[in-house]
Motif scaffolding. Structure first.
Motif, PDB file in Angstrom:
ATOM      1  N   GLU A 208     -14.748  82.428   4.399  1.00 28.51           N
ATOM      2  CA  GLU A 208     -14.851  82.536   2.941  1.00 28.51           C
ATOM      3  C   GLU A 208     -15.953  81.657   2.364  1.00 28.51           C
ATOM      4  N   ILE A 209     -16.128  80.457   2.918  1.00 28.18           N
ATOM      5  CA  ILE A 209     -17.106  79.539   2.324  1.00 28.18           C
ATOM      6  C   ILE A 209     -18.541  79.977   2.573  1.00 28.18           C
ATOM      7  N   ARG A 210     -18.726  80.979   3.416  1.00 28.93           N
ATOM      8  CA  ARG A 210     -20.076  81.497   3.641  1.00 28.93           C
ATOM      9  C   ARG A 210     -20.382  82.711   2.748  1.00 28.93           C
ATOM     10  N   LYS A 211     -19.438  83.079   1.886  1.00 34.67           N
ATOM     11  CA  LYS A 211     -19.652  84.238   1.031  1.00 34.67           C
ATOM     12  C   LYS A 211     -20.418  83.856  -0.236  1.00 34.67           C
ATOM     13  N   SER A 212     -20.906  84.882  -0.919  1.00 32.71           N
ATOM     14  CA  SER A 212     -21.824  84.658  -2.037  1.00 32.71           C
ATOM     15  C   SER A 212     -21.148  83.974  -3.219  1.00 32.71           C
ATOM     16  N   TYR A 213     -19.849  84.233  -3.450  1.00 30.54           N
ATOM     17  CA  TYR A 213     -19.227  83.626  -4.629  1.00 30.54           C
ATOM     18  C   TYR A 213     -19.113  82.110  -4.485  1.00 30.54           C
ATOM     19  N   VAL A 214     -19.008  81.629  -3.246  1.00 27.30           N
ATOM     20  CA  VAL A 214     -18.981  80.182  -3.034  1.00 27.30           C
ATOM     21  C   VAL A 214     -20.373  79.600  -3.270  1.00 27.30           C
ATOM     22  N   GLU A 215     -21.400  80.286  -2.786  1.00 22.98           N
ATOM     23  CA  GLU A 215     -22.768  79.829  -3.038  1.00 22.98           C
ATOM     24  C   GLU A 215     -23.085  79.839  -4.536  1.00 22.98           C
ATOM     25  N   PHE A 216     -22.582  80.844  -5.247  1.00 20.91           N
ATOM     26  CA  PHE A 216     -22.795  80.900  -6.696  1.00 20.91           C
ATOM     27  C   PHE A 216     -22.097  79.739  -7.392  1.00 20.91           C
ATOM     28  N   GLY A 217     -20.889  79.425  -6.941  1.00 19.29           N
ATOM     29  CA  GLY A 217     -20.181  78.290  -7.530  1.00 19.29           C
ATOM     30  C   GLY A 217     -20.877  76.972  -7.259  1.00 19.29           C
ATOM     31  N   ARG A 218     -21.411  76.818  -6.065  1.00 23.12           N
ATOM     32  CA  ARG A 218     -22.162  75.597  -5.755  1.00 23.12           C
ATOM     33  C   ARG A 218     -23.426  75.508  -6.606  1.00 23.12           C
ATOM     34  N   ALA A 219     -24.062  76.664  -6.826  1.00 20.41           N
ATOM     35  CA  ALA A 219     -25.258  76.664  -7.661  1.00 20.41           C
ATOM     36  C   ALA A 219     -24.951  76.270  -9.105  1.00 20.41           C
ATOM     37  N   LYS A 220     -23.728  76.567  -9.560  1.00 11.13           N
ATOM     38  CA  LYS A 220     -23.327  76.190 -10.918  1.00 11.13           C
ATOM     39  C   LYS A 220     -22.935  74.729 -11.021  1.00 11.13           C
ATOM     40  N   GLY A 221     -22.872  74.048  -9.902  1.00 11.87           N
ATOM     41  CA  GLY A 221     -22.555  72.629  -9.914  1.00 11.87           C
ATOM     42  C   GLY A 221     -21.114  72.293  -9.601  1.00 11.87           C
ATOM     43  N   LEU A 222     -20.307  73.270  -9.183  1.00 14.30           N
ATOM     44  CA  LEU A 222     -18.917  72.998  -8.838  1.00 14.30           C
ATOM     45  C   LEU A 222     -18.845  72.263  -7.502  1.00 14.30           C
ATOM     46  N   SER A 223     -17.932  71.331  -7.421  1.00 10.73           N
ATOM     47  CA  SER A 223     -17.759  70.595  -6.174  1.00 10.73           C
ATOM     48  C   SER A 223     -17.121  71.500  -5.128  1.00 10.73           C
ATOM     49  N   ILE A 224     -17.369  71.182  -3.867  1.00 14.66           N
ATOM     50  CA  ILE A 224     -16.847  71.995  -2.780  1.00 14.66           C
ATOM     51  C   ILE A 224     -15.320  71.955  -2.750  1.00 14.66           C
ATOM     52  N   TRP A 225     -14.726  70.805  -3.103  1.00 21.81           N
ATOM     53  CA  TRP A 225     -13.272  70.697  -3.093  1.00 21.81           C
ATOM     54  C   TRP A 225     -12.650  71.546  -4.193  1.00 21.81           C
ATOM     55  N   LYS A 226     -13.302  71.582  -5.355  1.00 21.55           N
ATOM     56  CA  LYS A 226     -12.792  72.428  -6.437  1.00 21.55           C
ATOM     57  C   LYS A 226     -12.886  73.899  -6.057  1.00 21.55           C
ATOM     58  N   LEU A 227     -13.964  74.276  -5.391  1.00 22.25           N
ATOM     59  CA  LEU A 227     -14.097  75.655  -4.927  1.00 22.25           C
ATOM     60  C   LEU A 227     -13.027  75.990  -3.884  1.00 22.25           C
ATOM     61  N   LEU A 228     -12.759  75.046  -2.993  1.00 23.15           N
ATOM     62  CA  LEU A 228     -11.779  75.296  -1.946  1.00 23.15           C
ATOM     63  C   LEU A 228     -10.378  75.482  -2.523  1.00 23.15           C
ATOM     64  N   TRP A 229      -9.982  74.602  -3.440  1.00 21.98           N
ATOM     65  CA  TRP A 229      -8.617  74.621  -3.934  1.00 21.98           C
ATOM     66  C   TRP A 229      -8.365  75.708  -4.977  1.00 21.98           C
ATOM     67  N   TYR A 230      -9.352  76.024  -5.798  1.00 20.05           N
ATOM     68  CA  TYR A 230      -9.121  76.945  -6.913  1.00 20.05           C
ATOM     69  C   TYR A 230      -9.668  78.352  -6.681  1.00 20.05           C
ATOM     70  N   HIS A 231     -10.516  78.545  -5.690  1.00 22.16           N
ATOM     71  CA  HIS A 231     -11.120  79.858  -5.482  1.00 22.16           C
ATOM     72  C   HIS A 231     -10.933  80.357  -4.041  1.00 22.16           C
ATOM     73  N   VAL A 232     -11.333  79.554  -3.074  1.00 19.43           N
ATOM     74  CA  VAL A 232     -11.264  79.986  -1.674  1.00 19.43           C
ATOM     75  C   VAL A 232      -9.822  80.120  -1.207  1.00 19.43           C
ATOM     76  N   LEU A 233      -8.962  79.210  -1.641  1.00 20.57           N
ATOM     77  CA  LEU A 233      -7.587  79.193  -1.158  1.00 20.57           C
ATOM     78  C   LEU A 233      -6.844  80.487  -1.489  1.00 20.57           C
ATOM     79  N   LYS A 234      -7.171  81.111  -2.625  1.00 19.29           N
ATOM     80  CA  LYS A 234      -6.509  82.362  -2.999  1.00 19.29           C
ATOM     81  C   LYS A 234      -6.758  83.453  -1.956  1.00 19.29           C
ATOM     82  N   ASN A 235      -7.979  83.539  -1.467  1.00 20.91           N
ATOM     83  CA  ASN A 235      -8.301  84.541  -0.449  1.00 20.91           C
ATOM     84  C   ASN A 235      -7.791  84.137   0.929  1.00 20.91           C
ATOM     85  N   VAL A 236      -7.751  82.836   1.183  1.00 21.36           N
ATOM     86  CA  VAL A 236      -7.279  82.347   2.476  1.00 21.36           C
ATOM     87  C   VAL A 236      -5.782  82.597   2.643  1.00 21.36           C
ATOM     88  N   MET A 237      -5.038  82.629   1.521  1.00 24.41           N
ATOM     89  CA  MET A 237      -3.585  82.737   1.596  1.00 24.41           C
ATOM     90  C   MET A 237      -3.107  84.112   2.035  1.00 24.41           C
TER      91      MET A 237
END
Length: 314
Positions: A208-237
């Motif tokens: 999941e962390i190699r997908k475009s929505y994670v790269e877009f979130g990083r480009a917006k300045g979101l921390s990796i931990w915030k992306l993991l807990w609030y965005h990536v985790l939903k798909n991982v579950m």
């Protein structure tokens, strides 16, 4: 979603019918004779045959099955061949012990495996990832009964910190004593379950962390931990939900080996004793309960899929 749920519920009856036929056939094909539990060396053959007739074992196999099925349809799970007690009453009596043990261990498994899987994916190919992977391999590979015996030997025999057997001390009915007795079996089951859940969470997080929505979130300045807990985790579950659905039968069948090792008075130990004693009514009841919960678990997993991921609803 409602149409899917109704369709799956209607499938429960034929599935349970097939499960009951296969289970009954396997039990009848298994070696052993339950009548031998009642036979004494000096018993007359006529008395042995009388016992066999009283247990309903003189009828053809198909008649025995339909007689048992008729009792099930009337809500009667039969009586134990060993203690002559109602099967349903024994299951209800032991159900809280198994649900408490398995529910606690399952909650602890999720509490540890999900954060550790995210951490391992975040620090991929570092020493943290290597250590967690090694522990998960041990968790998956080690026999659960051997790990439980190691815990008993170290914490109960050598250190004398924790009780080794039973659910409560004789004469003590406090909740604290119950928790104290549950530490070792819950630890055993949690360690065994964490390995599989951790591997699922880690592998799906890496994809999941190699997908475009994670790269877009990083480009917006979101921390990796915030992306993991609030965005990536939903798909991982999503795969974790599948594992949870398949784990639901354990709430009924219990941890067969673990309950036997720690003398935990739950459904697992009841099933093991029934298997060794060829107690057909209890074995069949536990098989049906396990099959029913597996079907219900898959249904709940499918419903949860649609709640977690709106794309599936569409």
């Amino acid at each position: 979603m409602m149409r899917m749920a109704v369709r799956r519920v209607l499938q429960i009856i034929p599935l349970l019918f097939v499960i009951s036929i296969i289970s009954f056939a396997l039990i009848k094909l298994s070696p052993g004779d339950p009548v031998k539990m009642f036979v004494t060396p000096n018993m007359h053959p006529e008395d042995v045959e009388r016992i066999r007739k009283s247990l309903g074992l003189t009828f053809p196999v198909y008649i025995q099955y339909f007689r048992w099925l008729g009792q099930i349809l009337h809500g009667n799970l039969g009586y134990s061949l060993i203690n002559s007690q109602p099967v349903l009453g024994q299951i209800i009596q032991r159900l809280p012990a198994t649900v408490g043990l398995m529910g606690t261990s399952l909650a602890a498994t999720l509490m540890f495996s999900i954060p550790l899987g995210l951490i391992a994916a975040k620090y991929e190919n570092t020493w943290i990832d290597h250590v967690l992977n090694m522990i998960s391999y041990i968790s998956i590979s080690i026999p659960v009964f051997w790990f439980g015996i190691l815990l008993i030997d170290f914490f109960s025999v050598k250190l004398n910190w924790l009780p080794s057997l039973g659910m409560q001390t004789v004469g003590v009915n406090s909740f604290g004593d119950l928790v104290w007795h549950a530490v070792l079996p819950v630890t055993t089951l949690t360690f065994q379950g964490c390995g599989a859940y951790y591997r699922y969470v880690r592998s799906n997080t890496l994809s999941e962390i190699r997908k475009s929505y994670v790269e877009f979130g990083r480009a917006k300045g979101l921390s990796i931990w915030k992306l993991l807990w609030y965005h990536v985790l939903k798909n991982v579950m999503l795969p974790v939900i599948t594992l949870l659905g398949m784990s639901l039968p354990a709430l009924i069948s219990g941890a067969y080996i673990t309950e036997s090792v720690f003398s935990w008075p739950g459904l697992g130990s009841l099933s093991v004793n029934a298997i060794f004693s060829l107690d057909y009514p209890i074995i069949m009841a536990m098989t049906l309960f396990s099959g029913l919960l597996l079907i219900i678990g898959n249904l709940l997993a499918d419903i949860t899929y649609q709640i977690v991921d709106p794309r599936i609803r569409k």
